[in-house]
Design a protein around this motif. Structure first.
Motif, mmCIF file in Angstrom:
data_model
loop_
_atom_site.group_PDB
_atom_site.id
_atom_site.type_symbol
_atom_site.label_atom_id
_atom_site.label_comp_id
_atom_site.label_asym_id
_atom_site.label_seq_id
_atom_site.Cartn_x
_atom_site.Cartn_y
_atom_site.Cartn_z
ATOM 1 N N LEU A 89 -30.671 9.211 51.517
ATOM 2 C CA LEU A 89 -31.019 10.566 51.094
ATOM 3 C C LEU A 89 -31.218 11.469 52.310
ATOM 4 O O LEU A 89 -30.669 12.571 52.378
ATOM 5 N N ALA A 90 -31.980 11.006 53.285
ATOM 6 C CA ALA A 90 -32.235 11.809 54.492
ATOM 7 C C ALA A 90 -30.933 12.094 55.233
ATOM 8 O O ALA A 90 -30.706 13.216 55.705
ATOM 9 N N THR A 91 -30.066 11.100 55.326
ATOM 10 C CA THR A 91 -28.780 11.282 56.016
ATOM 11 C C THR A 91 -27.895 12.267 55.258
ATOM 12 O O THR A 91 -27.291 13.159 55.856
ATOM 13 N N SER A 92 -27.842 12.136 53.946
ATOM 14 C CA SER A 92 -27.040 13.056 53.135
ATOM 15 C C SER A 92 -27.544 14.488 53.244
ATOM 16 O O SER A 92 -26.748 15.427 53.309
ATOM 17 N N ILE A 95 -26.435 15.912 56.634
ATOM 18 C CA ILE A 95 -24.989 16.153 56.679
ATOM 19 C C ILE A 95 -24.601 17.366 55.829
ATOM 20 O O ILE A 95 -23.736 18.146 56.201
ATOM 21 N N THR A 96 -25.251 17.523 54.685
ATOM 22 C CA THR A 96 -24.891 18.577 53.743
ATOM 23 C C THR A 96 -25.421 19.950 54.149
ATOM 24 O O THR A 96 -24.866 20.969 53.745
ATOM 25 N N LEU A 97 -26.472 19.979 54.955
ATOM 26 C CA LEU A 97 -27.023 21.269 55.373
ATOM 27 C C LEU A 97 -25.981 22.064 56.159
ATOM 28 O O LEU A 97 -25.295 21.509 57.009
ATOM 29 N N PRO A 98 -25.901 23.354 55.890
ATOM 30 C CA PRO A 98 -24.963 24.164 56.675
ATOM 31 C C PRO A 98 -25.472 24.340 58.106
ATOM 32 O O PRO A 98 -26.131 23.464 58.628
ATOM 33 N N ARG A 99 -25.288 25.426 58.676
ATOM 34 C CA ARG A 99 -25.526 25.718 60.091
ATOM 35 C C ARG A 99 -26.790 25.137 60.703
ATOM 36 O O ARG A 99 -26.865 24.935 61.896
ATOM 37 N N LEU A 104 -32.559 19.628 62.352
ATOM 38 C CA LEU A 104 -33.267 18.645 61.533
ATOM 39 C C LEU A 104 -33.087 17.236 62.079
ATOM 40 O O LEU A 104 -31.967 16.783 62.305
ATOM 41 N N ARG A 105 -34.192 16.580 62.306
ATOM 42 C CA ARG A 105 -34.192 15.182 62.734
ATOM 43 C C ARG A 105 -34.737 14.342 61.589
ATOM 44 O O ARG A 105 -35.609 14.767 60.849
ATOM 45 N N ARG A 106 -34.232 13.130 61.446
ATOM 46 C CA ARG A 106 -34.723 12.204 60.428
ATOM 47 C C ARG A 106 -35.602 11.168 61.099
ATOM 48 O O ARG A 106 -35.216 10.571 62.101
ATOM 49 N N VAL A 107 -36.785 10.961 60.514
ATOM 50 C CA VAL A 107 -37.771 10.083 61.135
ATOM 51 C C VAL A 107 -38.344 9.131 60.087
ATOM 52 O O VAL A 107 -38.619 9.530 58.959
ATOM 53 N N VAL A 108 -38.523 7.893 60.503
ATOM 54 C CA VAL A 108 -39.251 6.913 59.702
ATOM 55 C C VAL A 108 -40.487 6.528 60.516
ATOM 56 O O VAL A 108 -40.381 6.145 61.679
ATOM 57 N N VAL A 109 -41.646 6.668 59.886
ATOM 58 C CA VAL A 109 -42.914 6.297 60.525
ATOM 59 C C VAL A 109 -43.369 4.987 59.895
ATOM 60 O O VAL A 109 -43.275 4.805 58.676
ATOM 61 N N TYR A 110 -43.837 4.080 60.733
ATOM 62 C CA TYR A 110 -44.329 2.798 60.231
ATOM 63 C C TYR A 110 -45.618 2.439 60.953
ATOM 64 O O TYR A 110 -45.930 2.975 62.024
ATOM 65 N N SER A 176 -30.603 17.588 45.022
ATOM 66 C CA SER A 176 -30.376 19.036 44.909
ATOM 67 C C SER A 176 -31.656 19.833 45.088
ATOM 68 O O SER A 176 -31.664 20.876 45.747
ATOM 69 N N GLU A 177 -32.744 19.340 44.500
ATOM 70 C CA GLU A 177 -34.024 20.056 44.617
ATOM 71 C C GLU A 177 -34.513 20.072 46.065
ATOM 72 O O GLU A 177 -34.958 21.106 46.576
ATOM 73 N N ILE A 178 -34.414 18.946 46.725
ATOM 74 C CA ILE A 178 -34.838 18.878 48.135
ATOM 75 C C ILE A 178 -33.909 19.729 48.997
ATOM 76 O O ILE A 178 -34.360 20.479 49.860
ATOM 77 N N PHE A 179 -32.598 19.627 48.745
ATOM 78 C CA PHE A 179 -31.619 20.376 49.527
ATOM 79 C C PHE A 179 -31.887 21.879 49.445
ATOM 80 O O PHE A 179 -31.869 22.574 50.469
ATOM 81 N N GLU A 180 -32.135 22.389 48.263
ATOM 82 C CA GLU A 180 -32.382 23.838 48.104
ATOM 83 C C GLU A 180 -33.622 24.259 48.878
ATOM 84 O O GLU A 180 -33.614 25.314 49.515
ATOM 85 N N ASP A 181 -34.671 23.461 48.841
ATOM 86 C CA ASP A 181 -35.888 23.796 49.598
ATOM 87 C C ASP A 181 -35.632 23.762 51.098
ATOM 88 O O ASP A 181 -36.048 24.645 51.841
#
Length: 186
Positions: A89-92, A95-99, A104-110, A176-181
């Motif tokens: 989901l984070a990767t998609s 990738i899908t975000l425009p400009r 945006l960085r994707r992070v996993v915290v453990y 879609s909901e996350i993407f729009e936000d």
């Protein structure tokens, strides 16, 4: 770098219309002379304190980058299928975000190094995701003080470069909901 303790102004016009001369200003402590700068310094100090508690997968201290946003997932590595779904989901989303995707960085915290060591194949499958160890559980505690514990809620969070939580994306939200936000926030 500005040394605010040694700055001199000729005069200042306050919001109520009152003017202060340089002599009057000199009597004020720096935080009253330059409240905006002093406030920004406090945020910067808080940011440095929080970011110094993160250790990346290679054992180095991690620092948030100015101008970047972080889509953060807290992973306890108990359910590999769920972890993979969140990473996809984070990767998609990125990738899908425009400009704005470069911001945006994707992070996993453990919080459990041993469980992370057993889940290294996840890191190998997603090398662009930043894996961070939350030393002393400081980040978890900070979020838990205002929201549900991120390990239990399974939410993703949008975090700014000052480590402030800007948005919580509940696990029930669709792509879609996350993407729009994200599109609006970034």
């Amino acid at each position: 770098i500005i040394d605010i303790a040694n700055c001199t102004l000729l005069s200042v016009q306050k919001a109520n219309g009152q003017s202060l001369s340089s002599q009057e200003l000199a009597k004020l402590p720096p935080q009253e002379r330059f409240p905006e700068i002093f406030s920004a310094m406090q945020v910067l100090m808080k940011f440095n304190m929080v970011s110094s508690k993160f250790i990346d997968a290679e054992g180095n201290t991690f620092n948030f980058s100015t101008g970047k946003w972080y889509l953060v997932h807290f992973d306890d590595f108990q359910n590999k299928t769920f972890s993979l779904d969140r990473y996809k989901l984070a990767t998609s989303l990125k990738i899908t975000l425009p400009r704005e995707s470069h911001r945006l960085r994707r992070v996993v915290v453990y919080k459990d190094k041993e469980l992370f060591a057993n889940a290294l194949e996840l890191k190998e499958q997603y090398p662009q995701i930043i894996f961070l160890y939350d030393k002393d559980n400081m980040f978890e505690n900070r979020i838990s003080s205002q929201l549900n514990n991120p390990y239990f809620s399974k939410s993703m969070f949008l975090i700014d470069s000052f480590s402030n939580v800007m948005e919580e994306f509940n696990v029930s939200l669709t792509f879609s909901e996350i993407f729009e936000d994200l599109k609006v926030l970034l």
